[in-house]
Design a protein around this motif. Sequence first.
Motif: not given
Length: 690
Positions: A162-163, A459, A462
């Motif tokens: 996610r990061i 994020e 995402h």
Amino acid sequence: MKFGFVKSVLATAIISASASLWAGTTVQPVQTTSSAQQAQKKSGIETQYFDSSVSEKDDFYDHVNGLWLKNTVIPADKSRWGTFDILHEDSVNQLHDIVDELSKQQLAEGSAEQKVATLYANFMDEKSIEALGIKPIQAEINNVDSIKNKQQLAQLAAHFSRIGVSSPFDVDIWQDMKDATQMRAVLAQSGLGLPDRDYYLKDDAKFKKIRSQYLTYIEKTLAMAGDKQAAQHAKDILKLETQIAKAQWSNVQNRDVQKLYNIYKVEDLAQLSPQVDWQAYLKGQGLADKIQTIQVVQPSYFKDLSPIVENNRLETWKAYYKFHLVSDFSPLLSKAFVDNSFNFYSDQLREIKQQKPRWKRGVQLVEGTLGESLGQIYVKKHFSAEKKQRMEQLVQNLMKAYQQSIDGLDWMSPATKVEAQKKLASFAVKIGYPNKWRDYSALEIKNNDLVGNVIRSREFEHQYALNKLGKPVDRDEWGMTPQTINAYYNASLNEIVFPAAILQPPFFDMDADDATNYGAIGAIIGHEISHGFDDQGSEFDELGNMKNWWTDEDRKKFKEKTEVLVKQYAAYEPVKGYHVDGELTLGENIADNSGLAIAYKAYQLSLNGQPAPILDGFTGEQRFYLGWAQAWRSKITDAQQIVYLKSDSHSPDKVRGNATLLNQTPFYDAFKIKQGDKMYLPSNKRVTIW
């Protein structure tokens, strides 16, 4: 969702805002420009770079570009320098002007413009960044240190995904390959710190040296993060990544789209790779309640991954994740981390000797984070309606030429031609910029929080991808910003896309005559169209679904032609000991050869039976091929060329400039190429596909 693996397979670029100009329409009549109008234009050929000591009959590329190649030095902060790079540099300068102008204005809090200015200012605040050192990612380091068992590694992998931190596998959201109306979660291999698996597995001197340098880089990175056992952990990480590389599919294997479509029930992932806690991973990715099935791109990799997880100590896995965390964020940290990353990934790996100025890195960070916000301003300043209109005319002529070419193929049956024409008529063409722009209102950009801003932006991306699940496919979305010097074909949307920034000389010159433009941007248009019919694109129908629309005999004839092309290109050796991979580059080589051939036919159609003017002493046909060769003008370091040879689906620029011409019969007529000339290939060995 860092890697976009399936996107890279199905969306094929040239290097890599009418959203539906051709969607659902029939091909329109050809529009032409009169000879009298063309005579008023310049040739567009940069004769000042010609090298008369090299015959165009022996090395066309060096003849056209020779003096530029001899007199040009690759800038110290680059590993290659050529037409695409020069335009990219211009684009960066234009974006810098935009960012600089925004930075001087009073901007509404929370507006996209304010976010651009704040993110750039944060990156340029070197004093604050230097004072912080490693502190911006210390919480993430502590997160790795807190892992108590291997079961928790899956949750860590999901969080890092996610990061934007490397992991042995990753998830993307993309159109279902067999139902282009639906979005699907896709699981694929990832997680190597070197450009390709060959860097771990091949034992030639260059790769051995890179591995030694990489080992040193890993150790130094870990030591800078406070690891007291950095030397041993570095050895363990290299050993682990080598095991991962052995299990991974090669780039050539990843081109077989039929083998990439493997649908698994979520609960069956535990049988495929039992050492991974898939429930925790999917929950961490935000997918646990959203999907019942998932596409696994390389099933054998995930089967082999399970014993790799089991046989490596938890300590090694924690060191692996800590290393990739620090390495991936190093460009955003203090100078010691920036220099360490640059020393390996730029200097040693690619022979780049000088770091880019900080303002350029800042602009590129903003462009990669808030690209369409910059794009809106960019097109207002740098893209005219006249360019868009002339591009539409070029596209019309290319489509007409393709239509006629398909009808005239001697190797394709009438039944398959009907399907090919159906697909051609369904192409969507996007020129310049999107019909609708990205909304960044949900992305929080805080002042004095550079790393935090980047993490939140990743994020945000995402979540943007996750939000596509269960919703209609957005056919207006673009995969590149308008300021990108590139173009692409997307098989799942059956679309070709030409960002505004590539529509500049030497690819597209509003003041040049048609011949040069058809040889450059016309061939690029043809290149992208032909991706719909190359060895991968031809696996998809007019709706973007993976579906066989060929007869068995036609497919056999097509493969016979492409096998010859594989052998032709595999003979080239751009760096001693390193050949072009004819299979890896096959799709792009088909596109180059077909695109140039169709562009030539389109140019002939544009003349409407009238003779082309003679400009700068060259016929229209000669200017067409000269325009092609000068478009690929570039220089590159050997190290960067090897990276590309191992990982890029495109042939080297000089190979593209020369090899493509060998299969073009009109080229022989234009320059009187004959047997005995080095640019000569017997007619029975030339490959004509579309």
